[in-house]
Scaffold this active site. Structure first.
Site, mmCIF file in Angstrom:
data_model
loop_
_atom_site.group_PDB
_atom_site.id
_atom_site.type_symbol
_atom_site.label_atom_id
_atom_site.label_comp_id
_atom_site.label_asym_id
_atom_site.label_seq_id
_atom_site.Cartn_x
_atom_site.Cartn_y
_atom_site.Cartn_z
ATOM 1 N N ASP A 1 0.428 -1.807 0.474
ATOM 2 C CA ASP A 1 0.054 0.141 0.097
ATOM 3 C C ASP A 1 0.952 1.368 -0.562
ATOM 4 O OD1 ASP A 1 -2.253 -2.100 0.208
ATOM 5 O OD2 ASP A 1 -2.280 -1.166 2.607
HETATM 6 N N1 URA Z 1 -1.198 -5.868 3.738
HETATM 7 C C1 URA Z 1 -0.964 -4.769 3.765
HETATM 8 O O1 URA Z 1 -2.607 -4.718 4.386
HETATM 9 N N2 URA Z 1 -1.041 -3.610 3.020
HETATM 10 C C2 URA Z 1 0.230 -3.709 2.813
HETATM 11 O O2 URA Z 1 -0.067 -2.927 2.383
HETATM 12 C C3 URA Z 1 0.769 -5.527 2.858
HETATM 13 C C4 URA Z 1 -0.311 -5.884 3.424
#
Ligand code: URA
Length: 244
Positions: A106
């Site tokens: 993310d």
């Molecule tokens: N899980 C999440 O919630 N975000 C990420 O970036 C990776 C795994």
């Protein structure tokens, strides 16, 4: 008669030069030549007899590259962004080849991200049957007890989907701030999985970082840095994939 024509962007993507979306952008922005002519229109089809160049380099001629990247927070896991926000490829100005990310972290997640121009390798790692452990360190709101986190071990149901069992370890708690740092190891890649898992248990994630990917760690790197994978590391990931 069966045609062996394929859409230009698909041929470029299949050659491992870029994702399909990025291939379309390379075409649109005039980086692609077919038989000596720049093609910037969508919809062109080519056959294996056509000569396709991306930035003057014939398809299939790019050396395969594999990198481990320490993605900073506040960077998009993409090769381009319409709104000109920072993207992971901004950190690879020293690399000529067209790299793209393997999976995604993310925008507000930092940590270990693999980057490559090897389409087969990327597809292999992103395939649901590829079960490599990924370790995350999450700062969560609230102080959970081990018992409250036990559903993580049993396989949590998130948005109607039963997830594979995960391992966790409470690393530290901050009683004054009512937060906790928890290490979580999973092998699936559902969108926003870690955030969803903790949210389901009532402990929203405030900060998230991926610290390990199979045998790989961030050791020796600071945020924003990358290093080439060693052949033995590439082989180790391929071996995990073969075992399924
Ligand atoms: N899980 C999440 O919630 N975000 C990420 O970036 C990776 C795994």
């Amino acid at each position: 008669m069966q045609s062996n024509e394929e859409r230009l962007q698909k041929v470029i993507a299949n050659a491992g030069v870029a994702s399909r979306r990025k291939a379309e952008e390379l075409i649109r922005t005039g980086h692609v030549e077919v038989n000596g002519t720049v093609v910037s229109q969508m919809g062109v089809k080519v056959t294996p007899q056509d000569e396709v160049l991306v930035d003057g380099v014939p398809l299939g001629k790019e050396r395969k590259r594999y990198y481990l990247f320490y993605k900073p927070r506040g960077v998009i896991t993409a090769v381009t962004d319409d709104k000109h926000r920072a993207v992971v490829t901004d950190y690879f100005d020293d690399v000529q080849e067209h790299l793209y990310p393997v999976g995604r972290l993310d925008y507000d997640t930092s940590g270990l991200l693999l980057m490559t121009n090897d389409g087969d390798f990327a597809n292999m790692l992103m395939h649901p049957s590829f079960k490599v452990d990924k370790k995350y360190v999450a700062k969560v709101q609230g102080i959970p007890t081990r018992t409250q986190l036990m559903p993580l071990r049993d396989g949590l149901v998130v948005e109607g989907q039963k997830l594979a069992p995960a391992r966790f370890h409470i690393m530290s708690v901050d009683k004054a701030k009512r937060t906790a740092i928890i290490a979580l190891t999973i092998h699936q890649g559902v969108n926003h999985q870690v955030k969803k898992m903790f949210k389901t248990l009532g402990f929203p994630v405030l900060k998230l970082s991926r610290t390990e990917y199979g045998p790989l760690t961030l050791e020796g790197l600071v945020s924003g840095e990358h290093r080439a994978l060693k052949p033995i590391e590439i082989q180790a990931l391929k071996t995990v994939a073969e075992k399924g």
